[in-house]
Every structure is written in structure tokens, then in C-alpha cells.
Design a protein around this motif. Sequence first.
Motif, PDB file in Angstrom:
ATOM      1  N   UNK A   5       0.853  -1.180   0.000  1.00 49.83           N
ATOM      2  CA  UNK A   5       0.000   0.000   0.000  1.00 49.83           C
ATOM      3  C   UNK A   5       0.895   1.238   0.000  1.00 49.83           C
ATOM      4  N   UNK A   6       0.600   2.182  -0.893  1.00 54.37           N
ATOM      5  CA  UNK A   6       1.337   3.445  -0.950  1.00 54.37           C
ATOM      6  C   UNK A   6       0.365   4.560  -0.591  1.00 54.37           C
ATOM      7  N   UNK A   7       0.745   5.371   0.417  1.00 55.45           N
ATOM      8  CA  UNK A   7      -0.105   6.458   0.902  1.00 55.45           C
ATOM      9  C   UNK A   7       0.687   7.755   0.864  1.00 55.45           C
ATOM     10  N   UNK A   8       0.065   8.789   0.322  1.00 57.34           N
ATOM     11  CA  UNK A   8       0.697  10.108   0.260  1.00 57.34           C
ATOM     12  C   UNK A   8       0.335  10.880   1.520  1.00 57.34           C
ATOM     13  N   UNK A   9       1.342  11.427   2.184  1.00 55.08           N
ATOM     14  CA  UNK A   9       1.152  12.171   3.426  1.00 55.08           C
ATOM     15  C   UNK A   9       1.401  13.648   3.179  1.00 55.08           C
ATOM     16  N   UNK A  10       0.800  14.487   4.020  1.00 57.07           N
ATOM     17  CA  UNK A  10       0.902  15.931   3.812  1.00 57.07           C
ATOM     18  C   UNK A  10       2.207  16.505   4.360  1.00 57.07           C
ATOM     19  N   UNK A  62      -3.513  11.472  12.851  1.00 57.47           N
ATOM     20  CA  UNK A  62      -2.247  11.908  13.432  1.00 57.47           C
ATOM     21  C   UNK A  62      -1.541  12.973  12.598  1.00 57.47           C
ATOM     22  N   UNK A  63      -1.736  12.986  11.275  1.00 52.47           N
ATOM     23  CA  UNK A  63      -0.997  13.930  10.427  1.00 52.47           C
ATOM     24  C   UNK A  63      -1.883  14.890   9.634  1.00 52.47           C
ATOM     25  N   UNK A  64      -3.176  14.847   9.808  1.00 54.01           N
ATOM     26  CA  UNK A  64      -4.155  15.765   9.206  1.00 54.01           C
ATOM     27  C   UNK A  64      -4.465  15.479   7.736  1.00 54.01           C
ATOM     28  N   UNK A  65      -3.584  14.888   6.960  1.00 52.83           N
ATOM     29  CA  UNK A  65      -3.911  14.599   5.568  1.00 52.83           C
ATOM     30  C   UNK A  65      -3.174  13.339   5.115  1.00 52.83           C
ATOM     31  N   UNK A  66      -3.938  12.394   4.565  1.00 50.84           N
ATOM     32  CA  UNK A  66      -3.368  11.175   4.005  1.00 50.84           C
ATOM     33  C   UNK A  66      -4.269  10.720   2.875  1.00 50.84           C
ATOM     34  N   UNK A  67      -3.644  10.309   1.782  1.00 46.88           N
ATOM     35  CA  UNK A  67      -4.399   9.927   0.599  1.00 46.88           C
ATOM     36  C   UNK A  67      -3.815   8.632   0.035  1.00 46.88           C
ATOM     37  N   UNK A  68      -4.674   7.657  -0.246  1.00 52.12           N
ATOM     38  CA  UNK A  68      -4.225   6.377  -0.788  1.00 52.12           C
ATOM     39  C   UNK A  68      -3.842   6.574  -2.251  1.00 52.12           C
ATOM     40  N   UNK A  69      -2.621   6.185  -2.591  1.00 50.69           N
ATOM     41  CA  UNK A  69      -2.147   6.301  -3.964  1.00 50.69           C
ATOM     42  C   UNK A  69      -2.373   4.988  -4.704  1.00 50.69           C
ATOM     43  N   UNK A  70      -1.943   3.871  -4.107  1.00 47.82           N
ATOM     44  CA  UNK A  70      -2.125   2.581  -4.776  1.00 47.82           C
ATOM     45  C   UNK A  70      -2.139   1.440  -3.773  1.00 47.82           C
ATOM     46  N   UNK A  71      -2.816   0.368  -4.191  1.00 44.40           N
ATOM     47  CA  UNK A  71      -2.847  -0.872  -3.423  1.00 44.40           C
ATOM     48  C   UNK A  71      -2.564  -1.992  -4.417  1.00 44.40           C
ATOM     49  N   UNK A  72      -1.474  -2.731  -4.208  1.00 47.05           N
ATOM     50  CA  UNK A  72      -1.076  -3.813  -5.108  1.00 47.05           C
ATOM     51  C   UNK A  72      -0.851  -5.082  -4.312  1.00 47.05           C
TER      52      UNK A  72
END
Length: 117
Positions: A5-10, A62-72
Amino acid sequence: MKQKVVIKLSAVQDEKSRAKAMKTAVGVYGVNSATLQQDKGLIEVTGDGVDVVLLTTLLRKSLKHAEVVSVNSVEEKKKEEEKKKEPEATFQYVMGCPPQYLYSPCPPYQEPGCSIM
């Protein structure tokens, strides 16, 4: 099923926020490893049966912004190759019963006679 799982953090510029993100990601059930790419602001989580929604929600808290980029899904090629190999020759050793030792019974206790008399 293993997945990546790849998640983009702010905001992961300072050490405190990086440590908080790693601690949150590793604390989720099923996570085997987590790596943080600081220059891109991505966290890459690998695990078996990871709940992506729960992971993203906890990172948002915990970090106010997180967005799922991909799940493989991750395929394990090494284990499949190992299973296909022929088993090596094995030797089976048959051991008999352990030796039994017979002990003679102890003679009954006799009080020593009186040496004075």
C-alpha cells in the motif's frame, strides 16, 4: 494475501512527524514493514491482510492529511520456486528401544550389632 500500500502524506518535514507516521503505520494489524520516502512524502506499507481504510484513517488523525495512492498485491515468487524443487534424499534411522538395566534388589537393612557386648 500479501499487499503493498502506498499512501501520500501531507507534512512529513520534521523528525517528529516522520516518527509519528511510522509508529502509526507499524501499529496497524498485519503490517510487516513500512518505509517512508521523505522527498516524495510517501509511505509504503507491506503486510498480510492490511486494512487500508483503517490505516489511512489513523494517519489522517495523526498527520491531518493522508491519501491512498495505490494498493497492489505482492506475489511471492521465491516460495513457489522452493516448493517446485525436488526434495533431497533423506535417510531414515530406525532406533530400537533404549537398553533396559536390571537392578538387583537392595538387601534388607540390618542394624549393626552392639560392639560393646
